[in-house]
Scaffold this motif. Sequence first.
Motif, PDB file in Angstrom:
ATOM      1  N   ALA A  84      27.074  58.509  55.883  1.00 17.14           N
ATOM      2  CA  ALA A  84      27.766  58.473  54.547  1.00 17.14           C
ATOM      3  C   ALA A  84      29.388  58.400  54.583  1.00 17.14           C
ATOM      4  O   ALA A  84      29.832  59.008  55.559  1.00 17.14           O
ATOM      5  N   ASP A  85      29.958  57.686  53.728  1.00 19.34           N
ATOM      6  CA  ASP A  85      31.615  57.708  53.861  1.00 19.34           C
ATOM      7  C   ASP A  85      31.853  58.847  52.640  1.00 19.34           C
ATOM      8  O   ASP A  85      31.878  58.587  51.439  1.00 19.34           O
ATOM      9  N   LEU A  86      32.280  60.150  53.100  1.00 14.28           N
ATOM     10  CA  LEU A  86      32.461  61.034  52.224  1.00 14.28           C
ATOM     11  C   LEU A  86      33.287  60.784  51.057  1.00 14.28           C
ATOM     12  O   LEU A  86      33.234  61.460  50.018  1.00 14.28           O
ATOM     13  N   GLU A  87      34.373  60.094  51.247  1.00 15.60           N
ATOM     14  CA  GLU A  87      35.350  59.548  50.174  1.00 15.60           C
ATOM     15  C   GLU A  87      34.540  58.974  49.055  1.00 15.60           C
ATOM     16  O   GLU A  87      34.744  59.044  48.047  1.00 15.60           O
ATOM     17  N   ALA A  88      34.042  58.008  49.511  1.00 12.52           N
ATOM     18  CA  ALA A  88      32.864  57.241  48.627  1.00 12.52           C
ATOM     19  C   ALA A  88      31.858  57.803  48.009  1.00 12.52           C
ATOM     20  O   ALA A  88      31.575  57.665  46.908  1.00 12.52           O
ATOM     21  N   GLU A  89      31.473  58.922  48.845  1.00 11.96           N
ATOM     22  CA  GLU A  89      30.215  59.490  47.817  1.00 11.96           C
ATOM     23  C   GLU A  89      30.930  60.286  46.569  1.00 11.96           C
ATOM     24  O   GLU A  89      30.307  60.782  45.698  1.00 11.96           O
ATOM     25  N   TYR A  90      32.221  61.058  46.940  1.00  3.20           N
ATOM     26  CA  TYR A  90      32.880  61.758  46.113  1.00  3.20           C
ATOM     27  C   TYR A  90      33.346  60.667  44.799  1.00  3.20           C
ATOM     28  O   TYR A  90      33.101  61.196  43.723  1.00  3.20           O
ATOM     29  N   GLU A  91      33.641  59.694  45.053  1.00  2.00           N
ATOM     30  CA  GLU A  91      34.188  58.642  44.325  1.00  2.00           C
ATOM     31  C   GLU A  91      32.722  58.247  43.381  1.00  2.00           C
ATOM     32  O   GLU A  91      32.715  57.965  41.974  1.00  2.00           O
ATOM     33  N   GLU A  92      31.568  58.267  43.977  1.00  2.03           N
ATOM     34  CA  GLU A  92      30.176  57.958  43.271  1.00  2.03           C
ATOM     35  C   GLU A  92      30.083  59.222  42.433  1.00  2.03           C
ATOM     36  O   GLU A  92      29.554  58.821  41.293  1.00  2.03           O
ATOM     37  N   CYS A  93      30.409  60.465  42.566  1.00  5.33           N
ATOM     38  CA  CYS A  93      30.121  61.409  41.822  1.00  5.33           C
ATOM     39  C   CYS A  93      30.717  61.177  40.405  1.00  5.33           C
ATOM     40  O   CYS A  93      30.399  61.460  39.386  1.00  5.33           O
ATOM     41  N   LEU A  94      32.267  60.878  40.614  1.00  2.00           N
ATOM     42  CA  LEU A  94      33.123  60.669  39.430  1.00  2.00           C
ATOM     43  C   LEU A  94      32.392  59.556  38.663  1.00  2.00           C
ATOM     44  O   LEU A  94      32.595  59.542  37.317  1.00  2.00           O
ATOM     45  N   LEU A  95      32.110  58.375  39.122  1.00  8.06           N
ATOM     46  CA  LEU A  95      31.460  57.344  38.815  1.00  8.06           C
ATOM     47  C   LEU A  95      30.310  57.735  37.864  1.00  8.06           C
ATOM     48  O   LEU A  95      29.900  57.334  36.457  1.00  8.06           O
ATOM     49  N   LYS A  96      29.388  58.573  38.212  1.00  9.73           N
ATOM     50  CA  LYS A  96      28.267  59.190  37.667  1.00  9.73           C
ATOM     51  C   LYS A  96      28.613  59.969  36.333  1.00  9.73           C
ATOM     52  O   LYS A  96      27.899  60.000  35.579  1.00  9.73           O
ATOM     53  N   ALA A  97      29.662  60.622  36.485  1.00 11.02           N
ATOM     54  CA  ALA A  97      30.336  61.286  35.515  1.00 11.02           C
ATOM     55  C   ALA A  97      31.055  60.750  34.301  1.00 11.02           C
ATOM     56  O   ALA A  97      31.410  61.182  33.468  1.00 11.02           O
ATOM     57  N   SER A  98      31.345  59.508  34.590  1.00 12.80           N
ATOM     58  CA  SER A  98      32.271  58.785  33.768  1.00 12.80           C
ATOM     59  C   SER A  98      31.911  58.735  32.383  1.00 12.80           C
ATOM     60  O   SER A  98      32.537  58.704  31.256  1.00 12.80           O
ATOM     61  N   ALA A  99      30.533  58.345  32.000  1.00 10.76           N
ATOM     62  CA  ALA A  99      30.112  58.184  30.651  1.00 10.76           C
ATOM     63  C   ALA A  99      30.301  59.637  29.981  1.00 10.76           C
ATOM     64  O   ALA A  99      30.843  59.683  28.823  1.00 10.76           O
ATOM     65  N   ILE A 100      30.088  60.786  30.680  1.00 11.32           N
ATOM     66  CA  ILE A 100      30.036  62.082  30.078  1.00 11.32           C
ATOM     67  C   ILE A 100      31.454  62.506  29.872  1.00 11.32           C
ATOM     68  O   ILE A 100      31.837  62.701  28.550  1.00 11.32           O
ATOM     69  N   ILE A 101      32.504  62.281  30.533  1.00  8.62           N
ATOM     70  CA  ILE A 101      33.615  62.362  30.553  1.00  8.62           C
ATOM     71  C   ILE A 101      34.440  61.767  29.393  1.00  8.62           C
ATOM     72  O   ILE A 101      35.227  62.218  28.647  1.00  8.62           O
ATOM     73  N   LYS A 102      33.884  60.315  29.182  1.00  9.59           N
ATOM     74  CA  LYS A 102      34.284  59.572  27.994  1.00  9.59           C
ATOM     75  C   LYS A 102      33.951  60.326  26.940  1.00  9.59           C
ATOM     76  O   LYS A 102      34.756  60.206  25.830  1.00  9.59           O
TER      77      LYS A 102
END
Length: 412
Positions: A390-408
């Motif tokens: 795992a690329d840990l920075e990429a995993e963190y960004e994936e979390c934000l991507l998954k949250a994007s619709a909710i945040i919107k």
Amino acid sequence: MFKRKALYWASSFNTACVFDSNGFADAYSKFDLMIAACAEDELEANIGTSFIDLKSFKKKHPKKWLPGFLSYDLNNEIEYLSSKNPDQLQFPDLYFFLPKHVLLLKENQLKIFSDQAEDVYNQIDQTTIPSSKQKPKVQIQARISKESYLQKAERIRRHIIRGDIYVTNFCQEFYAENAQIDPAFVFDQLNTVSPTPFACYFKAGNKYILSASPERFLAKRESKLISQPIKGTAPRSAFAAEDEHRKNILKNSIKEKSENVMIVDLVRNDLTKSAIAGTVKAEELFGIYSFTQVHQMISTITAALNQDVDVVDAIKNTFPAGSMTGAPKIKAMQLMEEFEGSKRSIYAGSAGYFSPDGDFDFNVVIRSILYNAANKYLSFQVGSAITFLADLEAEYEECLLKASAIIKVLGG
């Protein structure tokens, strides 16, 4: 229009749920839309004898529609585990109800199961859809900082190097205190911004699940069990060529395939506890499916149910979903309890239904807002797989991507 009116009609009851497939093709779906409202009887249980209580509730109401949800923390009842992380949401660990009204919509054909079917239809027809509202002003906070996430993820990777586990789903919570939202309106917006095949609105008193889940945990169709774990994510692009490129990268990624196949093996092992010997198989490996925000890698595992196994036990034998735990399952759950800092509650649990013909279908509660209207606590969690590669920075960004619709939809 009918679907939205029916949502707001259902939300007027103290207990209601909506399961919406949003037009996604699904060979195992019984309906395009199910709505159940008004509890004539209900079961609320916490860790201890929850699954025994559920069996009794089902026997009390044979051949009935019984919608409900199960919290991730039932893992503490199934295995020798415990949880000391704080729980601000205060949902029951298990909840099911016998609805007075059930509506099923499939291919534009509507069936209403109710002693007041005509009245129900007329009430829905006369329901007013709220005019466009401003997005709620919710002050979202992160339970852990990015720096803390990366430090913890690196510590998790050391456990992988040591051989304690080989994959896990590390989740983080985003939350808001004193949050005031209209749950039906927020779900309506979420289901518009991020339509998914296992979307769910669930109201149990003052507790709400607002879910844009793309994942099936476990279904039973006649004698067949079906599980469809998701492991593997890539962001969508607004440009067709780039979007196709990202899909192909996901399809051919050694790292994403390794995550997926590890969870497939875990699910296969879980299903053997309920299956006729030799019937567990992967019907599809590494299928790529596209949603509004992401491409996902989904596999389908099936098995023939051993008729000596009760359907509640079939769920218990596989719970919680392997895609949300990691492997080996028990050790991964122990470690995530240590690293995450928040009780998962309904997140990573499941919502679904038992049907009168003996079948069932349950999703995985991800990409979901959980809301306690009594104490005004709102929470959503997101996670990604940590492996050796795992690329840990990429995993963190994936979390934000998954949250994007909710945040919107929350105005963030």
